[in-house]
Design a protein around this motif. Structure first.
Motif, PDB file in Angstrom:
ATOM      1  N   LEU A 158       3.665   2.038  16.826  1.00  0.00           N
ATOM      2  CA  LEU A 158       4.889   2.635  16.293  1.00  0.00           C
ATOM      3  C   LEU A 158       6.123   2.066  16.993  1.00  0.00           C
ATOM      4  O   LEU A 158       7.151   1.830  16.357  1.00  0.00           O
ATOM      5  CB  LEU A 158       4.835   4.153  16.435  1.00  0.00           C
TER       6      LEU A 158
ATOM      7  N   PHE B  74      -1.281  -1.386  10.742  1.00  0.00           N
ATOM      8  CA  PHE B  74      -1.671  -0.045  10.316  1.00  0.00           C
ATOM      9  C   PHE B  74      -3.097  -0.053   9.758  1.00  0.00           C
ATOM     10  O   PHE B  74      -3.925   0.785  10.088  1.00  0.00           O
ATOM     11  CB  PHE B  74      -0.690   0.465   9.255  1.00  0.00           C
TER      12      PHE B  74
ATOM     13  N   TRP C  48       0.855  -1.197   0.000  1.00  0.00           N
ATOM     14  CA  TRP C  48       0.000   0.000   0.000  1.00  0.00           C
ATOM     15  C   TRP C  48       0.890   1.246   0.000  1.00  0.00           C
ATOM     16  O   TRP C  48       0.847   2.052  -0.931  1.00  0.00           O
ATOM     17  CB  TRP C  48      -0.921  -0.076   1.221  1.00  0.00           C
ATOM     18  N   ILE C  49       1.688   1.418   1.046  1.00  0.00           N
ATOM     19  CA  ILE C  49       2.615   2.546   1.095  1.00  0.00           C
ATOM     20  C   ILE C  49       4.005   1.945   1.240  1.00  0.00           C
ATOM     21  O   ILE C  49       4.479   1.681   2.343  1.00  0.00           O
ATOM     22  CB  ILE C  49       2.315   3.451   2.302  1.00  0.00           C
ATOM     23  N   PRO C  50       4.679   1.694   0.102  1.00  0.00           N
ATOM     24  CA  PRO C  50       5.945   0.965   0.174  1.00  0.00           C
ATOM     25  C   PRO C  50       7.021   1.666   0.988  1.00  0.00           C
ATOM     26  O   PRO C  50       7.846   1.005   1.604  1.00  0.00           O
ATOM     27  CB  PRO C  50       6.365   0.820  -1.292  1.00  0.00           C
ATOM     28  N   SER C  51       7.015   3.003   1.037  1.00  0.00           N
ATOM     29  CA  SER C  51       8.138   3.670   1.701  1.00  0.00           C
ATOM     30  C   SER C  51       8.185   3.364   3.192  1.00  0.00           C
ATOM     31  O   SER C  51       9.246   3.435   3.800  1.00  0.00           O
ATOM     32  CB  SER C  51       8.085   5.178   1.466  1.00  0.00           C
ATOM     33  N   ILE C  52       7.049   3.076   3.822  1.00  0.00           N
ATOM     34  CA  ILE C  52       7.116   2.682   5.226  1.00  0.00           C
ATOM     35  C   ILE C  52       6.553   1.268   5.430  1.00  0.00           C
ATOM     36  O   ILE C  52       6.193   0.895   6.547  1.00  0.00           O
ATOM     37  CB  ILE C  52       6.410   3.681   6.162  1.00  0.00           C
TER      38      ILE C  52
ATOM     39  N   GLU D 207     -10.208   3.085  13.882  1.00  0.00           N
ATOM     40  CA  GLU D 207     -10.542   4.486  14.102  1.00  0.00           C
ATOM     41  C   GLU D 207     -11.685   4.951  13.213  1.00  0.00           C
ATOM     42  O   GLU D 207     -12.452   5.835  13.592  1.00  0.00           O
ATOM     43  CB  GLU D 207      -9.309   5.346  13.833  1.00  0.00           C
ATOM     44  N   VAL D 208     -11.768   4.364  12.023  1.00  0.00           N
ATOM     45  CA  VAL D 208     -12.814   4.787  11.090  1.00  0.00           C
ATOM     46  C   VAL D 208     -14.194   4.592  11.713  1.00  0.00           C
ATOM     47  O   VAL D 208     -15.123   5.327  11.419  1.00  0.00           O
ATOM     48  CB  VAL D 208     -12.671   4.013   9.763  1.00  0.00           C
TER      49      VAL D 208
ATOM     50  N   PHE E 195       9.234   0.130  15.002  1.00  0.00           N
ATOM     51  CA  PHE E 195      10.644   0.502  14.953  1.00  0.00           C
ATOM     52  C   PHE E 195      11.561  -0.513  15.625  1.00  0.00           C
ATOM     53  O   PHE E 195      12.757  -0.438  15.467  1.00  0.00           O
ATOM     54  CB  PHE E 195      10.849   1.875  15.586  1.00  0.00           C
TER      55      PHE E 195
ATOM     56  N   LEU F 142      -1.806   3.394  19.134  1.00  0.00           N
ATOM     57  CA  LEU F 142      -0.967   3.942  18.061  1.00  0.00           C
ATOM     58  C   LEU F 142       0.493   4.013  18.508  1.00  0.00           C
ATOM     59  O   LEU F 142       1.404   3.643  17.758  1.00  0.00           O
ATOM     60  CB  LEU F 142      -1.484   5.335  17.686  1.00  0.00           C
TER      61      LEU F 142
ATOM     62  N   TYR G 272      -5.524  -0.462  12.469  1.00  0.00           N
ATOM     63  CA  TYR G 272      -5.719   0.770  13.223  1.00  0.00           C
ATOM     64  C   TYR G 272      -6.626   1.742  12.471  1.00  0.00           C
ATOM     65  O   TYR G 272      -7.496   2.385  13.057  1.00  0.00           O
ATOM     66  CB  TYR G 272      -4.364   1.417  13.514  1.00  0.00           C
ATOM     67  N   VAL G 273      -6.412   1.834  11.167  1.00  0.00           N
ATOM     68  CA  VAL G 273      -7.243   2.751  10.388  1.00  0.00           C
ATOM     69  C   VAL G 273      -8.711   2.332  10.477  1.00  0.00           C
ATOM     70  O   VAL G 273      -9.594   3.151  10.749  1.00  0.00           O
ATOM     71  CB  VAL G 273      -6.768   2.801   8.921  1.00  0.00           C
TER      72      VAL G 273
END
Lengths: 509, 492
Positions: free
Chosen positions: A190, A142, A77-81, A149-150, A194, A186, A145-146
Motif C-alpha cells: 500500500l 495486488f 480488474w478493479i478500475p477504481s483503484i 495469501e490464497v 500511494f 501488504l 498478494y491475493v
C-alpha cells in the motif's frame, strides 16, 4: 493463436482450481473418480508448461520491462483503484512455473495412498496449486498478494487435518508465521501504491513493473530511511517463507507434521516463493537497498547453510533432518543472490529449481519408509540396504544429489553460487564452504545408520518401493542427473533475465 | 433550503412504512389469538422489505433537508437505511429459525426490532441535535428490551440491566455535550454549529463538548473504553438479537459519528482538508489512539474466550477498531472505506452468528468445545462458518480482506503508519482465535458423532450470506462505487 495460446498462464493457474470445484461436486464415496479428476487437473499444466518452454524466447530479459514479458495477459480488474489482472513470464518465473507444474502432479500421484477424506484433500490441494501458479505468474502486486495469501488456507487444512501427531500446533504455527510476514508485505504494497505514479496514466498503480523505474517514486519514497524500512518489511515477509534464520522455526514443525506430498510441495515450491519474491519484487524495486544490505544478506545465507546443516546433523528423525537440510540449501540461494554477480544469481536460481527436485525426492523417500515402518527414527533402522535394494538405490542417489556430488544438479548450483559469491565475500563464502562438509556429513551418517550395518531384524520383511512411488521419483531423478551433466538448457532459460536483474540492481541509482 | 413538514412527507416513505408496520403488528397482537405464530414475522418482513424498496427508489440526488432541517435525505442516509434494513431482514429470518425465541410471544419482539430499525433510519439521517438524541434513544430503548427478551434466563436479564445502566450514562454524558455545543453556538443544527465553530474560538469548551459527544457515539459502536457493556450483553441476549446489535446499531452509530464530526469539524460544505477546525487538540492522534486501543483490546481479550458468542462480541469490538481507522482522518476516502467495510461486515458477521444459532438449535450449547467435529457432523454449516471466520480475519479471497485493504490504504496514504502497523499485527492476533474455532470444527474428533441436520431453508440463507462474502473478495467494483457515491453528505 487460439484461446489456449493467449491464455496459457491463466489456464495453468485456474485449471487446477476448476478441477477442485469439479471434485467438490462429485458424489460421496467414489474415491477413484476423485483421484482421476485430481490427476487430470494437475496433469494439464504440464503440457501447458512444455508449450511455454517451447514458445519461450530466451533472448529477452523481462524483469522491469513490460514489453519483454511473454505470454502476457493484461486486463483491468478493479478500475477504481487500478488493480489489474496482469500475468506474464520471464526467465525468473519460467523455471518456477515448470517446477510447480511438475511437482504438483507428482504430489497428487504421491497422495493416492490417502484414505481419509480424500475428496477434501484433493480439492484443497488443487486450490493450493492455483495459488502457487498464480504467485509465479502475477505481475500485478495486488494479484500477487491475493495468490500469495490464497495458499495459506489450503495449506493450513492440509497440514492440520491430514498431518502427523502434532499437526494442530504445526498448522497454526505455519499460518501465524506466514500471515505475519504477509501483513507486513501488504503494508509495503500500500505504501508503494500511494507513493508511485503510473507513468502512462498519472494515477496510482499496483503494477509492480511500474514501481521499478525510480522516476515513478515520489519524494517520500526516495528517502533512504523510508526505503530501508520498506525493503525490510518485504524482506521479513519473504524471509519467513524461505525461511531464513531466525524466522525458520515454523519449518521443522510444518514439514515434519505435514503428510508426505504436502512436505514435498512445502519444500519444493513454497520455500522458493520467498526467494522468488526477493528477485521479482524486492531487488528490482529497491536496488540501492539490496546493495546496501548485500553483506547482511550474505551473512544470513551463510548462517542458514551452516546452522541448517548442524541442526540436520543433530536430528534423530529422518524427516526433520531433511527439513533442516532445506534450511541449509536455501541459504545457498540467498548467498548467491546477495553477491549480485551473474554467476551468483544464476546459481541461486539454479539452486531454487534443483532443490525443488532433490528435496521432493527426499521427502517422497522418507514418506515411503514411514508408510511401511510407521516411524522415522534414524537409529531405529539398520541394514535396510539388504532388504530394500531398489529403495536404497533411490535414496542414495537423492542423498548424493542433495550433498552436492559432482555430476548431479545440486553440485552445479552450489558451485555456481560459490563461484559467483567468492570474489565478493571471501570470508563469508569460506565459512559457508565449511557448511558443505557438514551437509555431506549428515547425509552420509544417516545413510550409514539406516541402510548399512547389521540388519535390524524387525524390518527383515520390509516391503520394497512400489511402482507408483517409483513413478513419482523417476522424473525427479532423471532431471537431477540430466541437469548435473548438462546444465545449459536451464541456464539458458533464465540467463538473459538474471543478467538483466543483476544489471538493474547494480546500475540503477 | 429545508423542506417544510408537509412537503417532506413524500420523501419520508421508508420511515412511514416501518412505522405503519409497527402499528399493524400491535394491532395484530391485540386481535390475534395465536401469539406464537409466524404471522408477525412475515408481516415484519413485508414491512421492512417495502421500506428497503422505497429506500432504493428514493431519489437521493440532489440531497435535501426535510422537516425544517431535522433530517437529511442524502446518499449517505440512503446507504445506511438500505444497509440497516437489509440487516434487519436477515435478522428476522434468523429469529424465525432460532430455538431460543420459539414459543415466546412474537409480536412484541418484532415491534421492538422494527422500532430499532426506525431509530436507525432516523439516526443515520439526523442533522439536528434534538433529532439526533431522540433517534439515538429510539435505537437504545427497544434494544434494552430485546437484550432482556428471554425473561426466564438470568444472563439475559443481566444483559438488559447492564445495557440500560451503561446506555443511560453514555447518553447522559452525550446530551451534556450537546448542551455545551448549544451554549457555544446558539443553534442545534449541526451544519450551523460547524459554521459557528469554524471561527476557532472557545477551544477548550469545544474540546470538552466533542469528547462528551464522542462518548455517546463510542458507546453505540462499542469503542474502547466504552465497550464494557458489550460482551455481557452479547452473551446474554438471544443470539439473533446479538447478531442484530453487532451489525445494525453499530452501523448506525458509525453513521452518526461520521455525520456529526464530518459536518462540524471538516467544514460544513465538505470542502477543505480533514479536521479543518483549528483546535489545539490533535484529533487525528486522539482517534487513532482510540482506534488502536479498541482493536487491540478486542482482539487480545477474544483470544481467551470459551463461549462463541462472547468471542464474537470481542471480535466485533475489534472490528469497530478497524473501522475507526477510516474515521481517524475524516477524509472521504476513509469514510468510503468504512461504508464498504460495513457492507462486507454485515454479511460475514451475520453469517457467523447465523451458524451459531443453527448449531445451538441442535446442541443447546454455545461453547467452542461443543463445536468439535462439526466439520463431519454438519459440513455445510462448518464450511460456511469457516468462510465467515476467515473473512473476519481478513484473508483473501474473502471480502473482509478487501475491506481491510481500503481501511489500511487511507491510513497509509495520509502517513499514520504506526496505526497501520498496529492494525496489521492485530489481524495476525485475530487469526489465532478465529482459527481456533476452525481447528475445533475440522481438526478435532467429535464427542458425539450424530449428524447435525441443517434444514434446506437455513442452508439457502447461509448461501445468500456466504456468496457475497466470497464474491466481494473477488470483484467489488460496484459496491465500492456505491460507497464512494454515498460519501457525499448533505451540503448546504
Amino acid at each position: 493463436m487460439g484461446f489456449i495460446d493467449s491464455h496459457i498462464l491463466s489456464l495453468m493457474t485456474f485449471l487446477p482450481l476448476l478441477g477442485g470445484v469439479v471434485i467438490l461436486c462429485l458424489p460421496k464415496g467414489n474415491d477413484n473418480l476423485v483421484k482421476t479428476v485430481a490427476a487430470v487437473a494437475s496433469f494439464l499444466p504440464i503440457p501447458l508448461a512444455l508449450k511455454l518452454l517451447l514458445g519461450f524466447d530466451r533472448t529477452v530479459g523481462g524483469v522491469n520491462a513490460a514489453n519483454q514479458f511473454q505470454f502476457v495477459e493484461h486486463y483491468s480488474w478493479i478500475p477504481s483503484i487500478n488493480v489489474d489482472y496482469f500475468m506474464g513470464a520471464d526467465g525468473i518465473s519460467m523455471p518456477m512455473l515448470i517446477l510447480t507444474a511438475l511437482l504438483s502432479f507428482l504430489a497428487v500421484i504421491g497422495s493416492f495412498g490417502i484414505k481419509n477424506k480424500i475428496k477434501g484433500y484433493m480439492a484443497l490441494f488443487l486450490l493450493l496449486e492455483t495459488g502457487m501458479m498464480g504467485v509465479f505468474a502475477s505481475l500485478d502486486f495486488f494479484l500477487f498478494y491475493v495468490f500469495w495469501e490464497v495458499m495459506l488456507l489450503p495449506m493450513y487444512f492440509l497440514i492440520g487435518i491430514w498431518g502427523g501427531p502434532r499437526k494442530e500446533y504445526a498448522a497454526i504455527k505455519f499460518f501465524l508465521y506466514t500471515l505475519l510476514g504477509s501483513v507486513l508485505m501488504l503494508l509495503v504494497m500500500l505504501a508503494l501504491y500511494f507513493n508511485t505514479t503510473n507513468p502512462e496514466t498519472g494515477g496510482h498503480t499496483f503494477n509492480m513493473l511500474h514501481y521499478m523505474p525510480q522516476a515513478t517514486h515520489n519524494a517520500w519514497l526516495k528517502g533512504f530511511d523510508v526505503r530501508i524500512l520498506l525493503f525490510l518489511g518485504l524482506f521479513i515477509g519473504f524471509a519467513i517463507k524461505v525461511p531464513l534464520f531466525p524466522f525458520h522455526t515454523w519449518l521443522p514443525d510444518a514439514h515434519v507434521e505435514a503428510p508426505t506430498a504436502i512436505s514435498v510441495i512445502l519444500a519444493g515450491v513454497l520455500l522458493k516463493m520467498g526467494t522468488y519474491g526477493l528477485m521479482r519484487i524486492s531487488f528490482p524495486i529497491f536496488p540501492d537497498i539490496a546493495r546496501y544490505f548485500a553483506v547482511p544478506m550474505a551473512v544470513l545465507g551463510m548462517i542458514n547453510i551452516v546452522y541448517g546443516a548442524l541442526c540436520a546433523m543433530a536430528q534423530s528423525d529422518l524427516k526433520k533432518m531433511v527439513a533442516y537440510s532445506s534450511v541449509s540449501h536455501m541459504g545457498f540461494v540467498l548467498l548467491g543472490m546477495a553477491a549480485l554477480t551473474p554467476a551468483g544469481m544464476v546459481g541461486a536460481s539454479f539452486q531454487m529449481f534443483t532443490h525443488g527436485m532433490i528435496t521432493a525426492m527426499l521427502f517422497f523417500l522418507v514418506g515411503v519408509v514411514y508408510d511401511r515402518a510407521h516411524h522415522r527414527q534414524i537409529d531405529g533402522f539398520g541394514g535396510l540396504g539388504a532388504v530394500v535394494p531398489v529403495y536404497t538405490a533411490f535414496i542414495t542417489f537423492a542423498f548424493f544429489a542433495s550433498l552436492g556430488l559432482p555430476g548431479l544438479s545440486g553440485f552445479v548450483a552450489e558451485s555456481m553460487v560459490f563461484l559467483g559469491s567468492f570474489p565478493v565475500f571471501r570470508t563469508i563464502v569460506m565459512i559457508a564452504a565449511v557448511g558443505i562438509i557438514f551437509v555431506a556429513a549428515f547425509h552420509l551418517w544417516a545413510l550409514q545408520r539406516v541402510f548399512l550395518g547389521p540388519l535390524n531384524p524387525k524390518y527383515a520383511t520390509l516391503e520394497e518401493i512400489n511402482a507408483r512411488e517409483i513413478f513419482c521419483l523417476t522424473p525427479l531423478a532423471v532431471i537431477s542427473l540430466f541437469l548435473g551433466i548438462f546444465p545449459m538448457p536451464l541456464v539458458n532459460l533464465m540467463n538473459t533475465s538474471l543478467l538483466k536483474l543483476v544489471d538493474v540492481v547494480k546500475t540503477v541509482l | 433550503m429545508p423542506l417544510g413538514n408537509l412537503a417532506s412527507v413524500s420523501r419520508f416513505l421508508p420511515e412511514l412504512a416501518v412505522t405503519a408496520t409497527i402499528l399493524l403488528l400491535v394491532a395484530v397482537h391485540v386481535v390475534g389469538k395465536n401469539r406464537q405464530s409466524s404471522a408477525s414475522a412475515l408481516l415484519s418482513l413485508a414491512g421492512v422489505g417495502a421500506a428497503l424498496l422505497l429506500t432504493a427508489l428514493q431519489p437521493s440526488m440532489p440531497a435535501v433537508s426535510l422537516f425544517e432541517g431535522m433530517v437529511a435525505l442524502d446518499g449517505f442516509a440512503v446507504f445506511f437505511k438500505a444497509l440497516t434494513a437489509l440487516a434487519t431482514i436477515v435478522v428476522i429470518f434468523m429469529s424465525m429459525d432460532s430455538a431460543e425465541l420459539s414459543g415466546k410471544s412474537q409480536a412484541e419482539y418484532y415491534v421492538f426490532l422494527l422500532s430499532v430499525l426506525l431509530g436507525m433510519f432516523l439516526l443515520s439521517s439526523a442533522t439536528d441535535l434534538v433529532m439526533l438524541y431522540l433517534s439515538l434513544e429510539l435505537v437504545s430503548i427497544p434494544s434494552y428490551l430485546l437484550a432482556g427478551y428471554l425473561k426466564g434466563r438470568k444472563s439475559s436479564n443481566e444483559a438488559s440491566m447492564k445495557y440500560v445502566v451503561y446506555g443511560a450514562t453514555a447518553s447522559g454524558v452525550m446530551i451534556y455535550g450537546f448542551s455545551l455545543l448549544y451554549g457555544l453556538t446558539g443553534t442545534t443544527q449541526i451544519a450551523e454549529i460547524g459554521r459557528a465553530l469554524a471561527t476557532g474560538k472557545a477551544a477548550l469548551p469545544l474540546f470538552l463538548a466533542a469528547v462528551m459527544v464522542a462518548v455517546g457515539f463510542g458507546y453505540k459502536i462499542a469503542a474502547v473504553p466504552f465497550h464494557m457493556w458489550s460482551p455481557d450483553v452479547y452473551e446474554g441476549a438471544p443470539t439473533p438479537v446479538t447478531a442484530f446489535l453487532s451489525v445494525g446499531p453499530k452501523a448506525a452509530g458509525f453513521a452518526v459519528l461520521v455525520r456529526f464530526f464530518y459536518t462540524v469539524f471538516a467544514s460544513p460544505d465538505g470542502a477543505g482538508g480533514p479536521w479543518t477546525l483549528s483546535s489545539p487538540v490533535d484529533w487525528t492522534l486522539l482517534f487513532a489512539v482510540l482506534s488502536a486501543a479498541t482493536m487491540t483490546v478486542g482482539n487480545l481479550v477474544a483470544v481467551n474466550q470459551k463461549n462463541v458468542k462472547r468471542l464474537l462480541a470481542y471480535s466485533s469490538i475489534a472490528h469497530a477498531g478497524y473501522m475507526l481507522m477510516g474515521f481517524v482522518l475524516l477524509t472521504p476516502a476513509g469514510i468510503q472505506a468504512i461504508l464498504f467495510y460495513l457492507v462486507v461486515y454485515l454479511f460475514m458477521n451475520l453469517g457467523a452468528f447465523y451458524v451459531v444459532i443453527l448449531v445451538a438449535n441442535g446442541t443447546r450449547s454455545e461453547d467452542i468445545s461443543d463445536y468439535a467435529g462439526l466439520g463431519s457432523r454438519a459440513p455445510f454449516a462448518a464450511v460456511s462458518l469457516a468462510i465467515f471466520l476467515f473473512a473476519l480475519t481478513g484473508i483473501p479471497p474473502f471480502s473482509g480482506f478487501i475491506g481491510k485493504v481500503y481501511l489500511f490504504a487511507e491510513v497509509i496514504n495520509r502517513g499514520v503508519y504506526w496505526l497501520a502497523v498496529v492494525a496489521a499485527l492485530n489481524s495476525v492476533v485475530s487469526l489465532y482465535y478465529y482459527a481456533r474455532i476452525v481447528k475445533v470444527m475440522f481438526l478435532e474428533e467429535p464427542a458425539e458423532k450424530a449428524e447435525l441436520a441443517v434444514p434446506a431453508f437455513p442452508r439457502a440463507l447461509l448461501c445468500l450470506l456466504a456468496v457475497p462474502t466470497l464474491l466481494l473478495g473477488v470483484y467489488w467494483e460496484p459496491v465500492i462505487r456505491v460507497a464512494a457515491n454515498s460519501v457525499r453528505l448533505l451540503a448546504f
